[in-house]
Scaffold this active site. Structure first.
Site, PDB file in Angstrom:
ATOM      1  N   SER A  50      36.802  40.519  35.237  1.00  0.00           N
ATOM      2  CA  SER A  50      35.951  39.322  35.288  1.00  0.00           C
ATOM      3  C   SER A  50      34.912  39.428  36.415  1.00  0.00           C
ATOM      4  CB  SER A  50      36.830  38.095  35.565  1.00  0.00           C
ATOM      5  OG  SER A  50      37.601  38.331  36.743  1.00  0.00           O
ATOM      6  N   ASP A  52      32.193  41.244  39.519  1.00  0.00           N
ATOM      7  CA  ASP A  52      30.815  41.695  39.644  1.00  0.00           C
ATOM      8  C   ASP A  52      30.662  43.189  39.310  1.00  0.00           C
ATOM      9  OD1 ASP A  52      28.150  40.909  40.819  1.00  0.00           O
ATOM     10  OD2 ASP A  52      28.630  42.617  42.114  1.00  0.00           O
ATOM     11  N   LEU A  53      31.542  43.998  39.866  1.00  0.00           N
ATOM     12  CA  LEU A  53      31.432  45.448  39.651  1.00  0.00           C
ATOM     13  C   LEU A  53      31.673  45.796  38.184  1.00  0.00           C
ATOM     14  CD1 LEU A  53      31.100  48.195  41.192  1.00  0.00           C
ATOM     15  CD2 LEU A  53      33.581  48.353  41.126  1.00  0.00           C
ATOM     16  N   TYR A 157      45.365  45.267  46.215  1.00  0.00           N
ATOM     17  CA  TYR A 157      45.620  46.670  45.832  1.00  0.00           C
ATOM     18  C   TYR A 157      47.105  47.001  45.824  1.00  0.00           C
ATOM     19  CZ  TYR A 157      40.741  48.264  46.304  1.00  0.00           C
ATOM     20  OH  TYR A 157      39.402  48.466  46.153  1.00  0.00           O
ATOM     21  N   HIS A 274      29.487  56.044  52.179  1.00  0.00           N
ATOM     22  CA  HIS A 274      28.378  56.716  51.499  1.00  0.00           C
ATOM     23  C   HIS A 274      27.628  57.694  52.420  1.00  0.00           C
ATOM     24  CE1 HIS A 274      29.345  53.761  48.586  1.00  0.00           C
ATOM     25  NE2 HIS A 274      28.523  52.806  48.970  1.00  0.00           N
ATOM     26  N   LYS A 378      15.760  51.888  49.480  1.00  0.00           N
ATOM     27  CA  LYS A 378      15.535  53.331  49.559  1.00  0.00           C
ATOM     28  C   LYS A 378      16.756  54.020  50.139  1.00  0.00           C
ATOM     29  CE  LYS A 378      12.484  55.204  52.528  1.00  0.00           C
ATOM     30  NZ  LYS A 378      11.138  55.426  53.078  1.00  0.00           N
ATOM     31  N   LYS A 424       7.419  68.367  53.522  1.00  0.00           N
ATOM     32  CA  LYS A 424       6.176  68.025  54.216  1.00  0.00           C
ATOM     33  C   LYS A 424       5.748  69.249  55.022  1.00  0.00           C
ATOM     34  CE  LYS A 424       5.842  63.795  55.741  1.00  0.00           C
ATOM     35  NZ  LYS A 424       6.154  62.520  56.431  1.00  0.00           N
TER      36      LYS A 424
HETATM   37  N1  NDP Z   1      30.132  44.699  43.327  1.00  0.00           N
HETATM   38  C1  NDP Z   1      29.656  45.862  43.743  1.00  0.00           C
HETATM   39  O1  NDP Z   1      28.479  46.160  43.607  1.00  0.00           O
HETATM   40  C2  NDP Z   1      30.558  46.854  44.409  1.00  0.00           C
HETATM   41  C3  NDP Z   1      31.905  46.605  44.567  1.00  0.00           C
HETATM   42  N2  NDP Z   1      32.726  47.558  45.116  1.00  0.00           N
HETATM   43  C4  NDP Z   1      34.149  47.331  45.285  1.00  0.00           C
HETATM   44  O2  NDP Z   1      34.733  47.083  44.014  1.00  0.00           O
HETATM   45  C5  NDP Z   1      35.773  46.131  44.110  1.00  0.00           C
HETATM   46  C6  NDP Z   1      35.461  44.964  43.207  1.00  0.00           C
HETATM   47  O3  NDP Z   1      34.212  44.415  43.601  1.00  0.00           O
HETATM   48  P1  NDP Z   1      33.591  43.122  42.922  1.00  0.00           P
HETATM   49  O4  NDP Z   1      33.672  43.240  41.451  1.00  0.00           O
HETATM   50  O5  NDP Z   1      32.289  42.913  43.544  1.00  0.00           O
HETATM   51  O6  NDP Z   1      34.583  42.015  43.415  1.00  0.00           O
HETATM   52  P2  NDP Z   1      34.767  40.521  42.913  1.00  0.00           P
HETATM   53  O7  NDP Z   1      34.760  39.639  44.103  1.00  0.00           O
HETATM   54  O8  NDP Z   1      33.844  40.188  41.801  1.00  0.00           O
HETATM   55  O9  NDP Z   1      36.275  40.569  42.416  1.00  0.00           O
HETATM   56  C7  NDP Z   1      36.696  41.170  41.189  1.00  0.00           C
HETATM   57  C8  NDP Z   1      37.735  40.276  40.542  1.00  0.00           C
HETATM   58  O10 NDP Z   1      38.878  40.195  41.377  1.00  0.00           O
HETATM   59  C9  NDP Z   1      39.451  38.898  41.312  1.00  0.00           C
HETATM   60  N3  NDP Z   1      39.497  38.330  42.671  1.00  0.00           N
HETATM   61  C10 NDP Z   1      38.478  37.973  43.451  1.00  0.00           C
HETATM   62  N4  NDP Z   1      38.904  37.508  44.639  1.00  0.00           N
HETATM   63  C11 NDP Z   1      40.255  37.566  44.600  1.00  0.00           C
HETATM   64  C12 NDP Z   1      41.284  37.250  45.519  1.00  0.00           C
HETATM   65  N5  NDP Z   1      41.020  36.772  46.704  1.00  0.00           N
HETATM   66  N6  NDP Z   1      42.556  37.467  45.128  1.00  0.00           N
HETATM   67  C13 NDP Z   1      42.841  37.968  43.928  1.00  0.00           C
HETATM   68  N7  NDP Z   1      41.894  38.289  43.020  1.00  0.00           N
HETATM   69  C14 NDP Z   1      40.628  38.099  43.352  1.00  0.00           C
HETATM   70  C15 NDP Z   1      38.548  38.072  40.437  1.00  0.00           C
HETATM   71  O11 NDP Z   1      39.112  38.068  39.143  1.00  0.00           O
HETATM   72  P3  NDP Z   1      40.092  36.922  38.635  1.00  0.00           P
HETATM   73  O12 NDP Z   1      39.979  35.749  39.527  1.00  0.00           O
HETATM   74  O13 NDP Z   1      39.643  36.666  37.246  1.00  0.00           O
HETATM   75  O14 NDP Z   1      41.426  37.572  38.686  1.00  0.00           O
HETATM   76  C16 NDP Z   1      37.259  38.846  40.383  1.00  0.00           C
HETATM   77  O15 NDP Z   1      36.582  38.678  39.171  1.00  0.00           O
HETATM   78  C17 NDP Z   1      35.868  45.742  45.577  1.00  0.00           C
HETATM   79  O16 NDP Z   1      36.831  46.523  46.177  1.00  0.00           O
HETATM   80  C18 NDP Z   1      34.489  46.097  46.113  1.00  0.00           C
HETATM   81  O17 NDP Z   1      34.504  46.413  47.459  1.00  0.00           O
HETATM   82  C19 NDP Z   1      32.234  48.770  45.496  1.00  0.00           C
HETATM   83  C20 NDP Z   1      30.908  49.066  45.366  1.00  0.00           C
HETATM   84  C21 NDP Z   1      29.955  48.134  44.851  1.00  0.00           C
HETATM   85  O1  LIG Z   2      28.873  50.274  47.986  1.00  0.00           O
HETATM   86  C1  LIG Z   2      27.902  49.565  48.108  1.00  0.00           C
HETATM   87  O2  LIG Z   2      26.736  50.003  47.623  1.00  0.00           O
HETATM   88  C2  LIG Z   2      25.720  49.070  47.289  1.00  0.00           C
HETATM   89  C3  LIG Z   2      24.456  49.892  47.095  1.00  0.00           C
HETATM   90  O3  LIG Z   2      24.605  50.777  46.021  1.00  0.00           O
HETATM   91  P1  LIG Z   2      23.311  51.403  45.337  1.00  0.00           P
HETATM   92  O4  LIG Z   2      23.868  52.368  44.371  1.00  0.00           O
HETATM   93  O5  LIG Z   2      22.574  50.272  44.695  1.00  0.00           O
HETATM   94  O6  LIG Z   2      22.502  52.020  46.416  1.00  0.00           O
HETATM   95  C4  LIG Z   2      25.544  48.027  48.368  1.00  0.00           C
HETATM   96  O7  LIG Z   2      24.652  47.031  47.930  1.00  0.00           O
HETATM   97  C5  LIG Z   2      26.891  47.371  48.629  1.00  0.00           C
HETATM   98  O8  LIG Z   2      26.763  46.476  49.723  1.00  0.00           O
HETATM   99  C6  LIG Z   2      27.927  48.386  48.975  1.00  0.00           C
HETATM  100  O9  LIG Z   2      29.204  47.766  48.985  1.00  0.00           O
END
Ligand code: NDP
Ligand SMILES: O=C1O[C@H](COP(=O)(O)O)[C@@H](O)[C@H](O)[C@H]1O
Length: 551
Positions: A50, A52-53, A157, A274, A378, A424
């Site tokens: 559900s 963002d990632l 986790y 990174h 960038k 360059k």
């Molecule tokens: N978003 C990004 O661009 C990036 C994210 N990441 C990593 O990927 C992982 C997921 O990121 P992202 O998708 O942004 O995270 P989210 O905050 O969107 O969390 C993902 C899902 O986890 C559940 N969740 C959120 N908070 C909690 C909580 N406190 N306790 C239990 N479940 C929770 C929710 O699902 P529900 O409530 O439906 O169970 C939510 O939809 C993280 O470890 C993040 O650091 C790494 C790189 C980039």
């Molecule tokens: O892991 C992460 O990366 C993004 C940037 O990724 P990019 O591929 O768009 O360069 C960053 O926005 C985020 O804060 C970080 O958790």
């Protein structure tokens, strides 16, 4: 002369054909894996479906792999999270990131049909048993290979991984692969704790620690550039290189992710993973082969040679809103993000200067710089070469002064946007009757040179790697430990407020103090930027900064 070699049109066709041929080989390898052995089904689980990632990266990557024929024939994808959702709703949210073309609707519908969603908790064994039963029903095979993607906050986790291992393992001969997203802990101690926990339930073989920068085209290209070109490998050392700078800039703020970000800050979010990964590839010795273990051995070896960072070699900053901007997002400072405490001292910008104590790099500064809410998006690597000795040109007359007129050669690897490699160099000003010199570039901009070649998204490559069982682009536990060992003391200094926090305006070019520190270590900035205008930005909140630093 071979016309094919010089005509860019032909070159493009050749490159596209070569890429098609490689893809064909990959597809047949995937189908071999899919049909070989007794277990030929796969199930891909997305935990946190559900989120963002999942929406922005994982579902789109799986769709592109499916569309291009890279997923095994018998595959089911199961999204799992706590929210009461349907697969239709998940796709509604993800669709705008999937870029489905007009003529792809039929195949997209097929992709949708292999997906399902199950809701459940992250800490209840019955829910995991239910998930396991559903998975068996869907794949009609208890020994289907299983891939688990943890797109979850790290707080869950431990329970999730334990329950997966206890209740969702495939029957033999099916294998299990666990993809763990960063952050892998908050410091060395918590990272080790997580590693110890994972090692109780999974073999190292089963764990894939993802760092999506390792899936980016230009990051993968560093190895080829360095080791397949004598012209570069010969000069890739302290004799020729004056400084290396690895830069990450974003033109967006935390955009509502402040709650997550505030716990981590830019050093943990970007530098520890990174940028440190990029550094290890730029600085490592030549691996014995392209095998994952050989490459990772060299990466960890060079990280072990990184000396403790001195606090005076660290600059940190936090962005404030630009009240003069017409863009409402830019008017918001970091502290205006709803998830961020009003007195937060978490850095959104940082520069750390590292020294590598080995024969190749002693004395060469490695400058890692990352910032959010800057003027542009960038990521690039700049390898700056030493000054040409001798000073025979007029432009060189002031060699004594640090502000050399003759520019240094610099190799730039632009990771994003618009992937490019350019060198360059100084050239005689065209048409000039004398010896006047101008700086120019030997330019390999991918968009022009390889027109029509599709560069896969980082997640697409890395997910495919997991299917193939390739670990080259995943982080090993000892690499992780070294990266934490390097940044831990600095994080502690920041926590103790021993490093001054500099405020910078949303949209700034950078922080002047960081540029000064880089210059002090020998990186000479030759850009056209005039700091005079920016000064007012970095010291926008000088009074506030001074007051806080006094505390
Ligand atoms: N978003 C990004 O661009 C990036 C994210 N990441 C990593 O990927 C992982 C997921 O990121 P992202 O998708 O942004 O995270 P989210 O905050 O969107 O969390 C993902 C899902 O986890 C559940 N969740 C959120 N908070 C909690 C909580 N406190 N306790 C239990 N479940 C929770 C929710 O699902 P529900 O409530 O439906 O169970 C939510 O939809 C993280 O470890 C993040 O650091 C790494 C790189 C980039
Ligand atoms: O892991 C992460 O990366 C993004 C940037 O990724 P990019 O591929 O768009 O360069 C960053 O926005 C985020 O804060 C970080 O958790």
């Amino acid at each position: 002369m071979d016309k094919n070699k010089t005509n860019p049109q032909n070159l493009t066709t050749q490159v596209v054909q070569a890429a098609d041929c490689i893809f064909e080989r990959l597809r047949s390898e995937i189908s071999r894996i899919g049909s070989g052995g007794r277990s030929n089904s796969h199930i891909f689980f997305i935990f946190g479906a559900s989120g963002d990632l999942a929406k922005k990266k994982i579902y789109p990557a799986l769709w592109w792999l499916y569309r291009d024929g890279f997923l095994p024939e018998h595959i089911r994808i199961i999204g799992y999270a706590r929210s009461q959702l349907t697969i239709e709703k998940i796709f509604e949210n993800a669709k705008k990131f999937m870029k489905v073309q007009e003529d792809e609707h039929e195949i997209f519908e097929k992709f949708v049909s292999i997906n399902s969603y199950i809701n459940g908790s992250y800490d209840n064994k019955e829910d995991f048993e239910k998930l396991n039963n559903e998975a068996n029903k869907l794949s009609k095979q208890e020994s289907a290979h299983r891939l688990f993607y943890l797109a979850l906050p790290p707080s869950v986790y431990e329970s999730v991984t334990e329950l997966i291992s206890l209740h969702c393992r495939p029957k033999s001969p099916g294998w299990l692969r666990l993809i763990v997203e960063k952050p892998f802990g908050k410091d060395l101690e918590s990272s080790n704790k997580l590693s110890t926990h994972l090692s109780k339930f999974f073999t190292e073989e089963e764990i894939y620690r993802i760092d999506h920068y390792l899936g980016k085209e230009m990051v993968q290209n560093i190895i080829v550039l360095r080791f397949a070109n004598q012209i570069l490998s010969r000069v890739w050392n302290r004799d020729s290189i004056a400084a290396v700078i690895i830069i990450f800039k974003e033109d967006i703020g935390t955009q509502g992710r402040g709650g997550y970000f505030d716990e981590f800050g830019i050093i943990r979010d970007v530098i520890q993973n990174h940028l440190m990964q990029i550094l290890s590839i730029v600085a490592m010795e030549k691996p014995n082969s392209t095998k994952g273990e050989d490459i990772r051995d060299e990466k960890v070896k060079v990280l072990r040679s990184v000396l403790p960072i001195k606090p005076e070699d660290v600059v940190i900053g936090q962005y404030v809103g630009d009240k003069d901007s017409k863009d409402p997002e830019r008017q918001q400072g970091y502290l205006d993000d709803k998830g961020v405490p009003k007195d937060s001292t978490t850095p959104t910008y940082a520069q750390v200067i590292l020294s590598i104590n080995n024969e190749r790099w002693a004395g060469v500064p490695f400058i890692l710089r990352a910032g959010k809410a800057l003027n542009e998006k960038k990521a690039e690597i700049r390898i700056q070469f030493r000054d040409s000795p001798g000073g025979m040109f007029e432009e060189d007359a002031s060699q004594q002064d640090s502000n050399h007129k003759l520019a240094r050669d610099e190799l730039v690897i632009r990771v994003q946007p618009n992937e490019a490699i350019y060198l360059k160099v100084n050239t005689k000003r065209p048409g000039d009757m004398g010896f006047s010199i101008e700086e120019t570039e030997l330019d390999l901009t991918y968009g022009q040179r390889y027109e029509g070649v599709k560069l896969p998204d980082a997640y697409e490559r890395l997910i495919l790697d997991v299917f193939m069982g390739s670990k080259i682009n995943f982080v090993r536990s000892d690499e992780l430990q070294e990266a934490w060992r390097i940044v831990d003391p600095i994080l502690a200094e920041i926590e103790k407020k021993n490093i001054p926090m500099i405020r910078y305006k949303f949209g700034s070019f950078g922080i002047r103090e960081a540029f000064d520190a880089a210059a002090k270590h020998g990186y000479i900035f030759r850009g056209t930027y005039v700091w005079k205008n920016e000064r007012s930005a970095t010291i926008a909140n000088e009074e506030q900064t001074k007051a806080e630093n006094k505390k």
